[in-house]
Write a protein that holds these residues in place. Sequence first.
Motif, PDB file in Angstrom:
ATOM      1  N   ALA A 117      85.984  28.418 113.648  1.00 22.18           N
ATOM      2  CA  ALA A 117      86.189  29.662 112.696  1.00 22.18           C
ATOM      3  C   ALA A 117      85.209  29.739 111.585  1.00 22.18           C
ATOM      4  CB  ALA A 117      87.809  29.683 112.202  1.00 22.18           C
ATOM      5  N   GLU A 118      84.834  28.619 110.822  1.00 28.18           N
ATOM      6  CA  GLU A 118      84.131  28.924 109.655  1.00 28.18           C
ATOM      7  C   GLU A 118      82.696  29.140 109.957  1.00 28.18           C
ATOM      8  OE1 GLU A 118      82.301  26.123 105.832  1.00 28.18           O
ATOM      9  OE2 GLU A 118      83.568  25.267 107.094  1.00 28.18           O
ATOM     10  N   ILE A 119      82.027  28.554 110.934  1.00 27.23           N
ATOM     11  CA  ILE A 119      81.028  28.789 111.324  1.00 27.23           C
ATOM     12  C   ILE A 119      80.654  30.221 111.786  1.00 27.23           C
ATOM     13  CG2 ILE A 119      78.983  27.989 112.873  1.00 27.23           C
ATOM     14  CD1 ILE A 119      79.516  26.158 110.639  1.00 27.23           C
ATOM     15  N   ALA A 120      81.573  30.909 112.754  1.00 27.77           N
ATOM     16  CA  ALA A 120      81.450  31.946 113.225  1.00 27.77           C
ATOM     17  C   ALA A 120      81.430  32.963 112.000  1.00 27.77           C
ATOM     18  CB  ALA A 120      82.876  32.305 114.091  1.00 27.77           C
ATOM     19  N   ALA A 121      82.306  32.914 111.028  1.00 30.85           N
ATOM     20  CA  ALA A 121      82.407  33.576 109.945  1.00 30.85           C
ATOM     21  C   ALA A 121      81.132  33.925 109.159  1.00 30.85           C
ATOM     22  CB  ALA A 121      83.418  33.401 108.870  1.00 30.85           C
ATOM     23  N   ARG A 122      80.501  32.591 109.041  1.00 32.13           N
ATOM     24  CA  ARG A 122      79.074  32.574 108.358  1.00 32.13           C
ATOM     25  C   ARG A 122      78.052  33.086 109.368  1.00 32.13           C
ATOM     26  NH1 ARG A 122      79.478  26.194 107.047  1.00 32.13           N
ATOM     27  NH2 ARG A 122      77.141  26.310 107.076  1.00 32.13           N
ATOM     28  N   LEU A 123      78.142  33.041 110.538  1.00 32.78           N
ATOM     29  CA  LEU A 123      77.209  34.001 111.390  1.00 32.78           C
ATOM     30  C   LEU A 123      77.488  35.447 111.660  1.00 32.78           C
ATOM     31  CD1 LEU A 123      76.450  30.886 113.728  1.00 32.78           C
ATOM     32  CD2 LEU A 123      75.004  31.947 112.105  1.00 32.78           C
ATOM     33  N   GLY A 124      78.606  35.593 111.494  1.00 30.34           N
ATOM     34  CA  GLY A 124      79.151  37.186 111.642  1.00 30.34           C
ATOM     35  C   GLY A 124      79.248  37.130 113.080  1.00 30.34           C
ATOM     36  N   ILE A 125      80.018  36.422 113.824  1.00 31.56           N
ATOM     37  CA  ILE A 125      80.202  36.377 115.239  1.00 31.56           C
ATOM     38  C   ILE A 125      81.707  36.005 115.490  1.00 31.56           C
ATOM     39  CG2 ILE A 125      77.679  35.814 115.981  1.00 31.56           C
ATOM     40  CD1 ILE A 125      78.631  32.747 116.426  1.00 31.56           C
ATOM     41  N   ALA A 126      82.070  36.056 116.616  1.00 33.88           N
ATOM     42  CA  ALA A 126      83.482  35.811 117.244  1.00 33.88           C
ATOM     43  C   ALA A 126      83.821  34.483 117.271  1.00 33.88           C
ATOM     44  CB  ALA A 126      83.869  36.534 118.257  1.00 33.88           C
ATOM     45  N   GLU A 127      84.861  33.905 116.794  1.00 28.76           N
ATOM     46  CA  GLU A 127      85.165  32.466 116.794  1.00 28.76           C
ATOM     47  C   GLU A 127      85.263  32.244 118.566  1.00 28.76           C
ATOM     48  OE1 GLU A 127      89.006  29.397 116.036  1.00 28.76           O
ATOM     49  OE2 GLU A 127      89.283  31.602 115.263  1.00 28.76           O
ATOM     50  N   GLY A 128      84.388  31.221 118.832  1.00 29.45           N
ATOM     51  CA  GLY A 128      84.270  30.619 120.246  1.00 29.45           C
ATOM     52  C   GLY A 128      83.237  31.074 120.923  1.00 29.45           C
ATOM     53  N   ASP A 129      82.365  31.875 120.156  1.00 23.43           N
ATOM     54  CA  ASP A 129      81.213  32.503 120.662  1.00 23.43           C
ATOM     55  C   ASP A 129      80.187  31.222 120.860  1.00 23.43           C
ATOM     56  OD1 ASP A 129      81.894  35.138 120.968  1.00 23.43           O
ATOM     57  OD2 ASP A 129      80.628  35.924 119.457  1.00 23.43           O
ATOM     58  N   PRO A 130      79.382  31.177 121.856  1.00 21.81           N
ATOM     59  CA  PRO A 130      78.497  29.987 122.262  1.00 21.81           C
ATOM     60  C   PRO A 130      77.171  29.967 121.188  1.00 21.81           C
ATOM     61  CG  PRO A 130      78.212  31.701 123.823  1.00 21.81           C
ATOM     62  CD  PRO A 130      79.397  32.153 123.071  1.00 21.81           C
ATOM     63  N   ARG A 219      73.757  26.583 103.989  1.00 23.96           N
ATOM     64  CA  ARG A 219      72.913  27.490 104.136  1.00 23.96           C
ATOM     65  C   ARG A 219      72.785  28.375 105.267  1.00 23.96           C
ATOM     66  NH1 ARG A 219      68.182  24.230 106.192  1.00 23.96           N
ATOM     67  NH2 ARG A 219      69.205  25.110 108.059  1.00 23.96           N
ATOM     68  N   THR A 220      72.533  29.818 105.054  1.00 23.39           N
ATOM     69  CA  THR A 220      72.561  30.649 106.201  1.00 23.39           C
ATOM     70  C   THR A 220      71.110  31.423 105.798  1.00 23.39           C
ATOM     71  OG1 THR A 220      74.970  30.774 106.042  1.00 23.39           O
ATOM     72  CG2 THR A 220      73.838  32.541 107.195  1.00 23.39           C
ATOM     73  N   TYR A 221      70.389  31.537 107.030  1.00 26.58           N
ATOM     74  CA  TYR A 221      69.204  32.327 107.112  1.00 26.58           C
ATOM     75  C   TYR A 221      69.580  33.859 107.745  1.00 26.58           C
ATOM     76  CZ  TYR A 221      65.800  28.470 106.353  1.00 26.58           C
ATOM     77  OH  TYR A 221      65.310  27.464 105.891  1.00 26.58           O
ATOM     78  N   PHE A 222      68.949  34.666 107.199  1.00 22.50           N
ATOM     79  CA  PHE A 222      69.116  36.165 107.526  1.00 22.50           C
ATOM     80  C   PHE A 222      67.978  36.976 107.837  1.00 22.50           C
ATOM     81  CE2 PHE A 222      72.832  35.077 104.693  1.00 22.50           C
ATOM     82  CZ  PHE A 222      73.759  35.761 105.282  1.00 22.50           C
ATOM     83  N   SER A 223      68.081  37.641 108.837  1.00 26.64           N
ATOM     84  CA  SER A 223      67.069  38.323 109.334  1.00 26.64           C
ATOM     85  C   SER A 223      66.737  39.684 108.212  1.00 26.64           C
ATOM     86  CB  SER A 223      66.980  38.931 110.706  1.00 26.64           C
ATOM     87  OG  SER A 223      68.195  40.017 110.729  1.00 26.64           O
ATOM     88  N   GLU A 230      71.031  31.839 111.751  1.00 22.59           N
ATOM     89  CA  GLU A 230      71.300  30.361 111.590  1.00 22.59           C
ATOM     90  C   GLU A 230      71.986  29.991 110.430  1.00 22.59           C
ATOM     91  OE1 GLU A 230      70.007  26.117 110.537  1.00 22.59           O
ATOM     92  OE2 GLU A 230      69.981  28.072 109.309  1.00 22.59           O
ATOM     93  N   THR A 231      72.973  28.841 110.526  1.00 26.35           N
ATOM     94  CA  THR A 231      73.732  28.532 109.372  1.00 26.35           C
ATOM     95  C   THR A 231      73.570  26.703 109.526  1.00 26.35           C
ATOM     96  OG1 THR A 231      75.454  28.759 107.929  1.00 26.35           O
ATOM     97  CG2 THR A 231      76.068  28.648 110.359  1.00 26.35           C
TER      98      THR A 231
END
Length: 251
Positions: A117-130, A219-223, A230-231
């Motif tokens: 969940a936390e990583i998904a929130a940082r990446l702006g994707i759904a929890e469980g996404d590969p 740390r999170t990289y943004f385009s 990436e986070t």
Amino acid sequence: MREQPPHLRVADALRQRIASQEWSPGDRLPSRSELGQQYGVGDNVVRRAQELLISQGFLEGRAGSGTYVAEPRERVRLVRSRAREERGGSPFQADMAGIGKRGTWESRSDAKVSAPAEIAARLGIAEGDPCVRTVYEFLADKKPVQLSTSWEPRSITAGTIVVLPEGGPHASTGVVHRMAQIGITVSHAVEEPAPRHATDEEAALLGVQRGALVTHIRRTYFSDDGRAVETADVVIPVALCELVYEVPINP
């Protein structure tokens, strides 16, 4: 006057024996039971004393071998700056070369991991996404100085030549360079540093005392279109590293 806790008394005594060169760098200390008999304390007291001296850089523990007098180590200067991303190649290697050290690392990538969940929130994707998850241990002159766990959405890199950060023709060149190879311009990174205590696993990998103070950087990289590409969770031991931020100022 309040009596000094036993583990501090033992730590002081061991420190004095190192300072007097009774033991030299690389020497193995007597066993905990032997030291306990010498100072009239139990093994746990000796263990706490040794852990304190490990965190202070006087001793180092070697799994399955014992406790040794550490070689003197200066704190490594780690610079977080925009320039480190503009040089090309590995930012860590360039940083280490700048202070006269050889930067290397060990890594392990898992090509398809469900995002928590936390990583998904940082990446702006759904929890469980590969995602592709890569775990790093960074070393300066073969000594561990930093840990990192990186996550990249497979929706961005799947089927490309940069799907594995440490594989393919652009392996080990950093997020900014790798993303550029698939037409993504990384415009900025956001870093959130916070102090905390090392986990037992982190302490073992870094060679510091259990519970030693570390700086944990999210740390999170943004385009350039605002997408997180990436986070990572970066763990830097305070006792071994000096963390410096270099902030550009536009006139």
